[in-house]
Scaffold this motif. Structure first.
Motif, PDB file in Angstrom:
ATOM      1  N   ALA A  34      -2.597   3.460  -0.032  1.00 36.51           N
ATOM      2  CA  ALA A  34      -1.562   3.353   0.936  1.00 36.51           C
ATOM      3  C   ALA A  34      -1.042   1.884   1.414  1.00 36.51           C
ATOM      4  CB  ALA A  34      -2.083   3.921   2.613  1.00 36.51           C
ATOM      5  N   ALA A  35      -1.873   0.974   1.324  1.00 34.97           N
ATOM      6  CA  ALA A  35      -1.430  -0.126   1.517  1.00 34.97           C
ATOM      7  C   ALA A  35      -0.557  -0.779   0.528  1.00 34.97           C
ATOM      8  CB  ALA A  35      -2.579  -1.320   1.684  1.00 34.97           C
ATOM      9  N   GLN A  36      -0.743  -0.509  -0.607  1.00 36.81           N
ATOM     10  CA  GLN A  36      -0.033  -1.027  -1.858  1.00 36.81           C
ATOM     11  C   GLN A  36       1.416  -0.067  -1.760  1.00 36.81           C
ATOM     12  OE1 GLN A  36      -1.488  -0.863  -5.616  1.00 36.81           O
ATOM     13  NE2 GLN A  36      -3.338  -1.539  -5.113  1.00 36.81           N
ATOM     14  N   ILE A  37       1.537   1.164  -1.214  1.00 35.35           N
ATOM     15  CA  ILE A  37       2.676   1.856  -1.197  1.00 35.35           C
ATOM     16  C   ILE A  37       3.399   1.153   0.202  1.00 35.35           C
ATOM     17  CG2 ILE A  37       3.829   4.152  -0.018  1.00 35.35           C
ATOM     18  CD1 ILE A  37       2.704   4.390  -2.795  1.00 35.35           C
ATOM     19  N   LEU A  38       2.751   0.689   1.294  1.00 36.76           N
ATOM     20  CA  LEU A  38       3.638   0.040   2.586  1.00 36.76           C
ATOM     21  C   LEU A  38       3.936  -1.195   2.209  1.00 36.76           C
ATOM     22  CD1 LEU A  38       1.097   1.054   5.292  1.00 36.76           C
ATOM     23  CD2 LEU A  38       3.369   2.010   4.880  1.00 36.76           C
ATOM     24  N   GLY A  39       3.422  -1.943   1.310  1.00 40.80           N
ATOM     25  CA  GLY A  39       3.686  -3.199   0.769  1.00 40.80           C
ATOM     26  C   GLY A  39       4.902  -3.249  -0.162  1.00 40.80           C
ATOM     27  N   THR A  40       4.700  -2.366  -1.068  1.00 40.86           N
ATOM     28  CA  THR A  40       5.836  -1.996  -1.884  1.00 40.86           C
ATOM     29  C   THR A  40       7.260  -1.593  -1.212  1.00 40.86           C
ATOM     30  OG1 THR A  40       4.418  -1.574  -3.714  1.00 40.86           O
ATOM     31  CG2 THR A  40       6.829  -1.079  -4.143  1.00 40.86           C
ATOM     32  N   LEU A  64       6.139  -8.424   4.840  1.00 40.68           N
ATOM     33  CA  LEU A  64       5.895  -8.405   3.364  1.00 40.68           C
ATOM     34  C   LEU A  64       5.127  -9.591   3.001  1.00 40.68           C
ATOM     35  CD1 LEU A  64       6.808  -7.812   0.597  1.00 40.68           C
ATOM     36  CD2 LEU A  64       8.786  -9.260   0.802  1.00 40.68           C
ATOM     37  N   ALA A  65       5.244 -10.702   4.117  1.00 36.76           N
ATOM     38  CA  ALA A  65       4.543 -12.013   3.618  1.00 36.76           C
ATOM     39  C   ALA A  65       2.816 -11.478   3.733  1.00 36.76           C
ATOM     40  CB  ALA A  65       4.666 -13.297   4.602  1.00 36.76           C
ATOM     41  N   MET A  66       2.608 -10.721   4.672  1.00 35.74           N
ATOM     42  CA  MET A  66       1.085 -10.336   4.903  1.00 35.74           C
ATOM     43  C   MET A  66       0.687  -9.483   3.898  1.00 35.74           C
ATOM     44  SD  MET A  66      -1.502 -10.466   6.850  1.00 35.74           S
ATOM     45  CE  MET A  66      -0.964 -11.359   8.131  1.00 35.74           C
ATOM     46  N   ALA A  83       2.029  -9.207   0.820  1.00 33.31           N
ATOM     47  CA  ALA A  83       1.831 -10.124  -0.592  1.00 33.31           C
ATOM     48  C   ALA A  83       0.588 -11.035  -0.569  1.00 33.31           C
ATOM     49  CB  ALA A  83       2.958 -11.002  -0.695  1.00 33.31           C
ATOM     50  N   TYR A  84       0.030 -11.733   0.681  1.00 31.28           N
ATOM     51  CA  TYR A  84      -1.004 -12.351   0.779  1.00 31.28           C
ATOM     52  C   TYR A  84      -2.359 -11.523   0.406  1.00 31.28           C
ATOM     53  CZ  TYR A  84      -4.781 -15.150   2.854  1.00 31.28           C
ATOM     54  OH  TYR A  84      -6.011 -15.866   3.265  1.00 31.28           O
ATOM     55  N   GLN A  85      -2.307 -10.446   0.823  1.00 27.37           N
ATOM     56  CA  GLN A  85      -3.314  -9.158   0.653  1.00 27.37           C
ATOM     57  C   GLN A  85      -3.391  -8.830  -0.772  1.00 27.37           C
ATOM     58  OE1 GLN A  85      -2.723  -6.380   3.819  1.00 27.37           O
ATOM     59  NE2 GLN A  85      -3.779  -7.835   5.317  1.00 27.37           N
ATOM     60  N   GLY A  86      -2.323  -8.953  -1.458  1.00 25.54           N
ATOM     61  CA  GLY A  86      -2.131  -8.446  -2.863  1.00 25.54           C
ATOM     62  C   GLY A  86      -1.668  -7.139  -3.031  1.00 25.54           C
ATOM     63  N   ASN A  87      -1.143  -6.579  -1.978  1.00 26.50           N
ATOM     64  CA  ASN A  87      -0.624  -4.959  -1.788  1.00 26.50           C
ATOM     65  C   ASN A  87       0.898  -4.900  -2.159  1.00 26.50           C
ATOM     66  OD1 ASN A  87      -3.131  -4.026  -1.129  1.00 26.50           O
ATOM     67  ND2 ASN A  87      -3.165  -4.689   0.963  1.00 26.50           N
ATOM     68  N   VAL A  88       1.295  -5.481  -2.960  1.00 23.98           N
ATOM     69  CA  VAL A  88       2.861  -5.342  -3.489  1.00 23.98           C
ATOM     70  C   VAL A  88       2.782  -5.114  -4.959  1.00 23.98           C
ATOM     71  CG1 VAL A  88       5.190  -6.073  -3.709  1.00 23.98           C
ATOM     72  CG2 VAL A  88       3.747  -6.843  -1.627  1.00 23.98           C
ATOM     73  N   MET A  89       3.264  -3.761  -5.519  1.00 26.73           N
ATOM     74  CA  MET A  89       3.315  -3.547  -6.861  1.00 26.73           C
ATOM     75  C   MET A  89       4.865  -4.334  -7.131  1.00 26.73           C
ATOM     76  SD  MET A  89       2.003   0.390  -7.016  1.00 26.73           S
ATOM     77  CE  MET A  89       2.992   0.822  -5.461  1.00 26.73           C
ATOM     78  N   TRP A  90       4.689  -5.278  -7.555  1.00 27.28           N
ATOM     79  CA  TRP A  90       6.186  -6.181  -7.838  1.00 27.28           C
ATOM     80  C   TRP A  90       7.022  -5.853  -8.809  1.00 27.28           C
ATOM     81  CZ3 TRP A  90       7.141  -9.162  -3.918  1.00 27.28           C
ATOM     82  CH2 TRP A  90       6.400  -9.916  -3.264  1.00 27.28           C
ATOM     83  N   GLN A  91       6.405  -5.422  -9.997  1.00 25.42           N
ATOM     84  CA  GLN A  91       7.445  -4.623 -11.123  1.00 25.42           C
ATOM     85  C   GLN A  91       8.036  -3.498 -10.623  1.00 25.42           C
ATOM     86  OE1 GLN A  91       4.232  -4.522 -14.248  1.00 25.42           O
ATOM     87  NE2 GLN A  91       5.755  -5.976 -15.391  1.00 25.42           N
ATOM     88  N   LEU A  92       7.537  -2.530 -10.035  1.00 18.93           N
ATOM     89  CA  LEU A  92       7.982  -1.408  -9.299  1.00 18.93           C
ATOM     90  C   LEU A  92       9.183  -1.671  -8.328  1.00 18.93           C
ATOM     91  CD1 LEU A  92       8.406   1.581  -9.236  1.00 18.93           C
ATOM     92  CD2 LEU A  92       6.497   1.770  -7.958  1.00 18.93           C
ATOM     93  N   ALA A  93       8.863  -2.557  -7.393  1.00 18.27           N
ATOM     94  CA  ALA A  93       9.360  -2.990  -6.265  1.00 18.27           C
ATOM     95  C   ALA A  93      10.784  -3.749  -6.710  1.00 18.27           C
ATOM     96  CB  ALA A  93       8.874  -4.023  -5.515  1.00 18.27           C
ATOM     97  N   ALA A  94      10.572  -4.563  -7.970  1.00 19.23           N
ATOM     98  CA  ALA A  94      11.830  -5.192  -8.512  1.00 19.23           C
ATOM     99  C   ALA A  94      12.994  -4.313  -8.816  1.00 19.23           C
ATOM    100  CB  ALA A  94      11.623  -6.251  -9.489  1.00 19.23           C
ATOM    101  N   LEU A  95      12.618  -3.051  -9.709  1.00 21.87           N
ATOM    102  CA  LEU A  95      13.291  -2.236 -10.148  1.00 21.87           C
ATOM    103  C   LEU A  95      13.969  -1.617  -8.932  1.00 21.87           C
ATOM    104  CD1 LEU A  95      14.224  -0.691 -12.672  1.00 21.87           C
ATOM    105  CD2 LEU A  95      12.377   0.594 -12.581  1.00 21.87           C
TER     106      LEU A  95
END
Length: 262
Positions: free
Chosen positions: A46-52, A200-202, A204-216
């Motif tokens: 869930a944390a990665q979903i929220l971050g993305t 988002l800063a928080m 990202a700091y926790q490593g909970n963003v799927m950057w490739q999917l988010a960018a698309l």
């Protein structure tokens, strides 16, 4: 990026575009984007979903904010101050969130939203007065009230619970600062950029963003946000008012379903 099918990826991108449009017009795009991510990526934490979700949303919101700021009479300084207060409020809300039951909050929020919908429908002039020269002058006291109560209060709600924050911002800014709905929506976008940036800063700091999917997805969210902002500017407060009512009733339906499921 997680291993997902092409069909799921297309659906997520379309959801991002639609969410960007809704967010730009009246707020509430998260009602579509977050469930789409949860359903499309059921095995992702869930944390990665929220971050993305935050990484996607901030791009469309920023694009819409820039579009509005160029063409709508937005007081950027006031909007940023409200945004900083909302950021502080959301951090406080997140701190206390563990002790609050969502089962208790949902019925209260549903009642508030239904009251808001009734008010908007029964007051056709709501959100128009600022544009016709009849609105009262915005005093320093009202500006301080907007910063403390709208920024801090709705920010606190965002940290505690979340759904419909953008919509509440539009309504509160219209009521407190006597803005028309288009200008209120524009101001809300700048506030959202501040709060989304902090979250988002928080993440990202926790490593909970799927950057490739988010960018698309962000490309589609940006396109939807730009289109929505331009449509709102072109079609005016009456159009925003109609979308607002649709979003409010959709939020009530979602909260009622969540309450029934729990």
């Amino acid at each position: 990026m997680p291993d997902i099918t092409l069909t799921t990826l297309v659906v997520l991108c379309l959801a991002a575009a639609a969410a960007g449009w809704i967010d730009a017009v009246v707020g509430g795009g998260g009602l579509l984007l977050l469930p789409a991510l949860l359903l499309g990526l059921p095995h992702v934490p869930a944390a990665q979903i929220l971050g993305t979700n935050k990484a996607v949303a901030i791009v469309g919101t920023s694009g819409a904010a820039v579009t509005y700021a160029r063409k709508a009479p937005v007081n950027v300084g006031t909007a940023v101050r409200i945004g900083l207060a909302a950021l502080a409020g959301s951090m406080g809300g997140a701190f206390f969130a563990a002790g609050i039951s969502s089962e208790v909050l949902r019925p209260v929020i549903m009642v508030v939203l239904l009251a808001v919908a009734a008010f908007v429908m029964l007051r056709p002039q709501f959100g128009r007065a600022a544009g016709d020269g009849t609105a009262p002058r915005v005093t320093r006291a009202r500006t301080v009230t907007a910063i403390v109560l709208v920024g801090g209060g709705i920010g606190l709600y965002d940290g505690l619970f979340g759904p419909g924050t953008g919509t509440f911002l539009v309504l509160a800014l219209t009521a407190v600062l006597h803005l028309d709905l288009v200008t209120a929506s524009a101001t809300a976008k700048i506030v959202n950029v501040c709060t989304n940036g902090g979250a988002l800063a928080m993440f990202a700091y926790q490593g909970n963003v799927m950057w490739q999917l988010a960018a698309l997805m962000a490309v589609f969210n940006l396109a939807g946000g730009l289109f929505g902002a331009r449509m709102a500017l072109r079609r005016g407060s009456e159009f925003v008012r109609g979308v607002l009512l649709v979003v409010v009733f959709s939020l009530v339906a979602k909260l009622a379903f969540d309450q029934w499921q729990s």
